[in-house]
Design a protein around this motif. Structure first.
Motif, PDB file in Angstrom:
ATOM      1  N   PRO A 345      42.556  50.052  37.162  1.00 50.98           N
ATOM      2  CA  PRO A 345      41.386  49.248  36.779  1.00 50.98           C
ATOM      3  C   PRO A 345      40.954  49.556  35.346  1.00 50.98           C
ATOM      4  CG  PRO A 345      40.676  51.165  38.006  1.00 50.98           C
ATOM      5  CD  PRO A 345      42.188  51.228  37.969  1.00 50.98           C
ATOM      6  N   PRO A 346      40.036  48.782  34.805  1.00 50.18           N
ATOM      7  CA  PRO A 346      39.515  49.096  33.470  1.00 50.18           C
ATOM      8  C   PRO A 346      38.847  50.466  33.403  1.00 50.18           C
ATOM      9  CG  PRO A 346      38.937  46.858  34.101  1.00 50.18           C
ATOM     10  CD  PRO A 346      39.512  47.512  35.314  1.00 50.18           C
ATOM     11  N   ILE A 347      38.158  50.848  34.485  1.00 52.28           N
ATOM     12  CA  ILE A 347      37.504  52.161  34.565  1.00 52.28           C
ATOM     13  C   ILE A 347      37.861  52.787  35.905  1.00 52.28           C
ATOM     14  CG2 ILE A 347      35.312  53.415  34.524  1.00 52.28           C
ATOM     15  CD1 ILE A 347      34.065  51.027  33.067  1.00 52.28           C
ATOM     16  N   GLN A 348      38.340  54.032  35.877  1.00 55.35           N
ATOM     17  CA  GLN A 348      38.672  54.736  37.105  1.00 55.35           C
ATOM     18  C   GLN A 348      37.439  55.477  37.631  1.00 55.35           C
ATOM     19  OE1 GLN A 348      41.325  54.852  39.005  1.00 55.35           O
ATOM     20  NE2 GLN A 348      43.170  54.496  37.766  1.00 55.35           N
ATOM     21  N   TYR A 349      37.166  55.307  38.928  1.00 53.29           N
ATOM     22  CA  TYR A 349      36.148  56.086  39.622  1.00 53.29           C
ATOM     23  C   TYR A 349      36.803  56.718  40.841  1.00 53.29           C
ATOM     24  CZ  TYR A 349      32.655  53.370  36.984  1.00 53.29           C
ATOM     25  OH  TYR A 349      31.912  52.783  35.996  1.00 53.29           O
ATOM     26  N   SER A 350      36.151  57.707  41.427  1.00 49.40           N
ATOM     27  CA  SER A 350      36.614  58.174  42.728  1.00 49.40           C
ATOM     28  C   SER A 350      36.452  57.034  43.720  1.00 49.40           C
ATOM     29  CB  SER A 350      35.815  59.398  43.187  1.00 49.40           C
ATOM     30  OG  SER A 350      34.489  59.021  43.533  1.00 49.40           O
ATOM     31  N   ASP A 351      37.216  57.054  44.805  1.00 46.52           N
ATOM     32  CA  ASP A 351      37.180  55.942  45.745  1.00 46.52           C
ATOM     33  C   ASP A 351      35.831  55.813  46.441  1.00 46.52           C
ATOM     34  OD1 ASP A 351      39.983  54.873  45.591  1.00 46.52           O
ATOM     35  OD2 ASP A 351      40.396  56.970  46.018  1.00 46.52           O
ATOM     36  N   SER A 352      35.184  56.935  46.724  1.00 44.85           N
ATOM     37  CA  SER A 352      33.867  56.861  47.366  1.00 44.85           C
ATOM     38  C   SER A 352      32.831  56.279  46.404  1.00 44.85           C
ATOM     39  CB  SER A 352      33.428  58.247  47.859  1.00 44.85           C
ATOM     40  OG  SER A 352      33.397  59.172  46.785  1.00 44.85           O
ATOM     41  N   GLU A 353      32.904  56.676  45.126  1.00 44.50           N
ATOM     42  CA  GLU A 353      31.973  56.122  44.144  1.00 44.50           C
ATOM     43  C   GLU A 353      32.244  54.635  43.926  1.00 44.50           C
ATOM     44  OE1 GLU A 353      30.209  57.093  39.665  1.00 44.50           O
ATOM     45  OE2 GLU A 353      32.106  57.988  40.304  1.00 44.50           O
ATOM     46  N   ALA A 354      33.523  54.270  43.888  1.00 45.91           N
ATOM     47  CA  ALA A 354      33.872  52.855  43.696  1.00 45.91           C
ATOM     48  C   ALA A 354      33.356  52.009  44.854  1.00 45.91           C
ATOM     49  CB  ALA A 354      35.378  52.705  43.554  1.00 45.91           C
ATOM     50  N   ARG A 355      33.471  52.535  46.069  1.00 43.49           N
ATOM     51  CA  ARG A 355      32.964  51.783  47.222  1.00 43.49           C
ATOM     52  C   ARG A 355      31.452  51.586  47.107  1.00 43.49           C
ATOM     53  NH1 ARG A 355      33.283  53.101  53.762  1.00 43.49           N
ATOM     54  NH2 ARG A 355      32.279  51.168  54.378  1.00 43.49           N
ATOM     55  N   ASP A 356      30.726  52.618  46.688  1.00 42.46           N
ATOM     56  CA  ASP A 356      29.280  52.489  46.510  1.00 42.46           C
ATOM     57  C   ASP A 356      28.961  51.431  45.453  1.00 42.46           C
ATOM     58  OD1 ASP A 356      28.824  54.426  48.405  1.00 42.46           O
ATOM     59  OD2 ASP A 356      28.531  56.047  46.946  1.00 42.46           O
ATOM     60  N   LEU A 357      29.756  51.404  44.380  1.00 39.69           N
ATOM     61  CA  LEU A 357      29.523  50.424  43.318  1.00 39.69           C
ATOM     62  C   LEU A 357      29.779  49.001  43.810  1.00 39.69           C
ATOM     63  CD1 LEU A 357      31.133  52.311  40.290  1.00 39.69           C
ATOM     64  CD2 LEU A 357      28.689  51.875  40.664  1.00 39.69           C
ATOM     65  N   VAL A 358      30.813  48.827  44.647  1.00 43.46           N
ATOM     66  CA  VAL A 358      31.085  47.508  45.214  1.00 43.46           C
ATOM     67  C   VAL A 358      29.902  47.058  46.082  1.00 43.46           C
ATOM     68  CG1 VAL A 358      32.526  46.218  46.841  1.00 43.46           C
ATOM     69  CG2 VAL A 358      33.595  47.673  45.125  1.00 43.46           C
ATOM     70  N   ASN A 359      29.412  47.949  46.922  1.00 44.04           N
ATOM     71  CA  ASN A 359      28.285  47.583  47.779  1.00 44.04           C
ATOM     72  C   ASN A 359      27.037  47.256  46.955  1.00 44.04           C
ATOM     73  OD1 ASN A 359      29.676  47.784  50.218  1.00 44.04           O
ATOM     74  ND2 ASN A 359      29.302  49.974  50.392  1.00 44.04           N
ATOM     75  N   GLN A 360      26.847  47.974  45.845  1.00 41.40           N
ATOM     76  CA  GLN A 360      25.732  47.641  44.954  1.00 41.40           C
ATOM     77  C   GLN A 360      25.929  46.263  44.325  1.00 41.40           C
ATOM     78  OE1 GLN A 360      24.955  50.783  42.069  1.00 41.40           O
ATOM     79  NE2 GLN A 360      25.361  52.360  43.614  1.00 41.40           N
ATOM     80  N   PHE A 361      27.176  45.990  43.922  1.00 35.64           N
ATOM     81  CA  PHE A 361      27.466  44.676  43.337  1.00 35.64           C
ATOM     82  C   PHE A 361      27.179  43.564  44.339  1.00 35.64           C
ATOM     83  CE2 PHE A 361      30.602  41.223  43.090  1.00 35.64           C
ATOM     84  CZ  PHE A 361      30.211  40.647  41.894  1.00 35.64           C
TER      85      PHE A 361
END
Length: 368
Positions: A345-361
């Motif tokens: 991806p353009p920015i790498q996050y940990s998978d748990s953080e990425a999931r939280d960001l998706v839910n926020q989106f």
């Protein structure tokens, strides 16, 4: 962008991944009546369910698929997916001929007919015109690994037609700053690059690597070896097409470490093509490290999964996130869904953080 209930998608590459996705959409349309949403991260994502997704256009270059209705094309050789749904109920979408470019490796033309590429005699269509005519909103790129020219061609078509791109292959478009800028300037959301599976080799390897890192284990050496029998693995016998794939998979794991490993101590990539495995992918992971007091330890894991449904479980959310972004007039890379659903991806996050960001989106938080 005008909002309707249908999410109109197009696919390029009517192979196993497209077949699994379309069968899955049909399955969950029926599943809605049973209220049993087995295997989905989100059934309702921002007000959209799988039954809102409609295929409106498809492109391929194989004569067994070009000119066929989509329900016939996804069942044509060399597709070999695990059956999810017998009928997808789509007989009005005809697979159109796309440009060949570098979308097929030379050695694929020389395989026995039951698993080869058979070029269509049709002339390529005007892809931009077809996308506009079909009213497609989102294009899923399922081209073979190594299709650098073809992937960029379809990305250009998306920009010209105002269509979002979900780049499921390891050609770096969404993660490339220049391409990202162009999609953002046009106000077109996109997701990429190189789709992760729900539970696949990369997500497990990433999770274990982060676990080692978080628990104070020094990871000294690791490898990930994969075998499979679908056309993806057959295509990847041409090692010249693997550079971006190896980068994508390796960076996905390295990103979970505070200090990346030396390149000679990490090996990640496809290993071999085993025809009788068909769409079954078998992964072997080994990790060697040192724990308290410098005491050595190692871990070995074997994973066996159906490859194409595994990716569809993530793509079905990427589609709906793209649609939400279009509803909100948000253009450019969706960093949250890309980090959660893609290896590069353009920015790498940990998978748990990425999931939280998706839910926020999904809840309406603006992308960062």
């Amino acid at each position: 962008m005008e909002q309707g209930r249908q999410i109109k998608i197009a696919v390029v590459g009517v192979g196993n991944c497209a077949a699994s996705l379309l069968q899955g959409i049909a399955y969950y349309r029926q599943d809605a009546l049973r209220d049993n949403h087995l295997g989905l991260l989100h059934y309702d994502l921002g007000g959209y369910t799988p039954r809102d997704i409609e295929l409106v256009a498809a492109f391929d270059i194989d004569k067994r698929k070009v000119g066929q209705t989509i329900d016939q094309a996804i069942a044509a050789p060399p597709n070999c997916v695990y059956p999810i749904q017998k009928s997808i109920g789509k007989k009005n979408v005809i697979v159109k001929m796309g440009p060949v470019l570098d979308g097929v490796s030379a050695h694929m033309r020389q395989q026995p007919e039951h698993r080869t590429f058979l070029p269509s005699d049709e002339s390529p269509v005007d892809v931009v015109s077809e996308l506009i005519k079909s009213e497609a909103e989102i294009l899923l790129n399922y081209l073979p690994v190594g299709s650098e020219q073809a992937a960029r061609f379809y990305a250009e078509c998306c920009l010209s037609a105002g269509v979002s791109l979900i780049n499921c292959i390891p050609v770096f478009i969404v993660s490339d700053p220049e391409w990202a800028r162009r999609f953002e300037k046009k106000g077109i959301p996109c997701v990429g690059d190189d789709v992760k599976s729900q539970i696949g080799a990369t997500i497990i390897h990433r999770t274990l690597t982060k676990l080692f890192n978080d628990r104070g284990i020094k990871l000294d050496r690791t490898y990930q070896l994969n075998t499979g029998g679908n056309t993806d693995f057959l295509n990847m016998l041409d090692r010249n097409r693997l550079e971006s794939k190896k980068i994508s998979k390796t960076e996905a794991v390295q990103s979970q470490l505070d200090q990346p490993m030396d390149s000679e101590n990490i090996h990640i990539g496809p290993s071999d093509y085993v025809p009788w495995q068909k769409d079954n992918k078998v992964c072997f992971i080994r990790m060697e490290g040192r724990m308290f007091g410098g005491v050595p330890m190692d871990l070995e894991l074997r994973l066996s999964v159906q490859d194409s449904p595994n990716s569809a479980g993530v793509t079905i959310d990427a589609i709906r996130c793209c649609r939400l972004a279009r509803d909100r007039n948000t253009g450019g890379p969706l960093t949250s869904m890309s980090a959660f659903g893609m290896k590069h991806p353009p920015i790498q996050y940990s998978d748990s953080e990425a999931r939280d960001l998706v839910n926020q989106f999904i809840r309406g938080v603006i992308e960062r």
